[in-house]
Design an enzyme around this catalytic site. Sequence first.
Site: not given
Ligand code: NAD
Length: 485
Positions: A244, A278
């Site tokens: 997501e 999001c």
């Molecule tokens: P992010 O992509 O920075 O995710 C962070 C998470 O990913 C952390 O838990 C981190 O430990 C993990 N991570 C980082 N690098 C990784 C890797 N190489 N392998 C595995 N895990 C790794 O996102 P964020 O800033 O925490 O959240 C914001 C984003 O989330 C926005 O883009 C938003 O649109 C999206 N979002 C989407 C939905 C949806 O339903 N589509 C809902 C909420 C948020």
Amino acid sequence: MKVHNWINGERAGGPLAPSFDPSNGELIGEFAAGGAIEAAAAVAAARHAFDRTTWPQDARYRQRILLDWANALERDVEGLARLLTRENGKPLAQARGEMLAAISEIRYYAGLARHIPGHVLEPEPGVFSTILREPAGTVGIIVPWNAPAVLLVRSAAPALAAGCTLVIKPAAQTALFLCTLLDSLVRLAIPPGVVNVVAESGHEVAEYLVRSTDIDVISFTGSTATGKKIMATAAESVKKLSLELGGKSCCVVFEDADVQAVAPRLAQAATIISGQQCTAARRVLVHASLAPAMRDSLRTALGTLRLGPGLAPDTQMGPLIDETARNAVARMVEEACDQADSVLLRGGVPDGALRHGSFLSPTLVEHRDPNAFFCQEEIFGPFVTLETFETEAEAVAKANNAIFGLSASVWTHDGARAMRVARALRNGTVWINDHNKLFAEAETGGYRQSGLGRLHGYEALADFTELKHICLTAGVSLPDQTTGK
Ligand code: NAD
């Protein structure tokens, strides 16, 4: 406040990492930060619980556990909502709403735990094909910080309902809240290892889960950039992915809409969780005849939102999640303001009492070129673009000119046009005269680079199950040829 991890039914420690209140920078508490060693132990426990207990087979038992969890959370809704507000910054009313939605969703999947049917066919005479939906196995859930209760539950509840076992990796920014929320689940009478929780301050645990051949499914909610890295790493073990990812929601406002009524709702949709949702409204596409009215109304609605700490009763928009995020968003907004045709409302970092928190007031720019970076890229904060169109076809073309396809909204009183445009928009969710309405019962997910699979609703079970075909050649029982009976 101190929280710890849970591995194989036992509390697990680790070096303590801090968590701060984004509204004033104060330390709220500490969480035990795990690493690869804790991740390996949690994965082994989840594997063992899946392979060696009756958890995957016992649907009624799983339903009882899910109902008990919902009841336990309900007894502490207010305490959990306040902790969520303190750690995430969102207004308390939004935190309460999120808690109630999460509890309702657990109950929804508790019901479905007892209704995951397959089907039987007879493709050839006497040959029976039984198609069963089975639990997919061990699931690694990587939970974001923006709506941690609902975004955990929409993966964990269908996964548990289906019979999977879990390793949950909270986001560092909301680890205190998520570990507290999960405490009430791990303390229930479930076999050790069914639910494991490992928080961390970096990404080692998350990366371990994605690489591990003992994890069958990764359910990740986060940015498209991280989603792509996860897909690349997961290719090695060919595991199932539920992704997501990011979005850039368009709101298409036709010429018959009531701008005075619509603009405040768009402002609200754009600034929910300070624009860190999001599905938040990001691009407003308005019919050219309404552009002057929309400029004024949207600028006023965004410019008069009350910023403040989430626990203050009159706050409409809280801080961003932390200073790093606020500064990154502020930099992108500044760049957008330099390039936009016009800046209708210039937000910024407030001073006075709010200067100690990671606040950023909303910005509204108007621009003609939909290819500008700020009309295309997700800017995860209170930033909105205004664009105009002359015809329905132009509106649809502009809205679909995007790499994302998470959600959109259509604003018109013409029912046929609303349906036609909703069908034409390449998004997983389209609201008509509304925005950001989400239900436990209704699937959400992304087209294009907004993700893979669907969460919420019955279809979420597909992300956590495998279909098995069992074929039995039984033959056909024919009448006795000698007696004719
Ligand atoms: P992010 O992509 O920075 O995710 C962070 C998470 O990913 C952390 O838990 C981190 O430990 C993990 N991570 C980082 N690098 C990784 C890797 N190489 N392998 C595995 N895990 C790794 O996102 P964020 O800033 O925490 O959240 C914001 C984003 O989330 C926005 O883009 C938003 O649109 C999206 N979002 C989407 C939905 C949806 O339903 N589509 C809902 C909420 C948020």
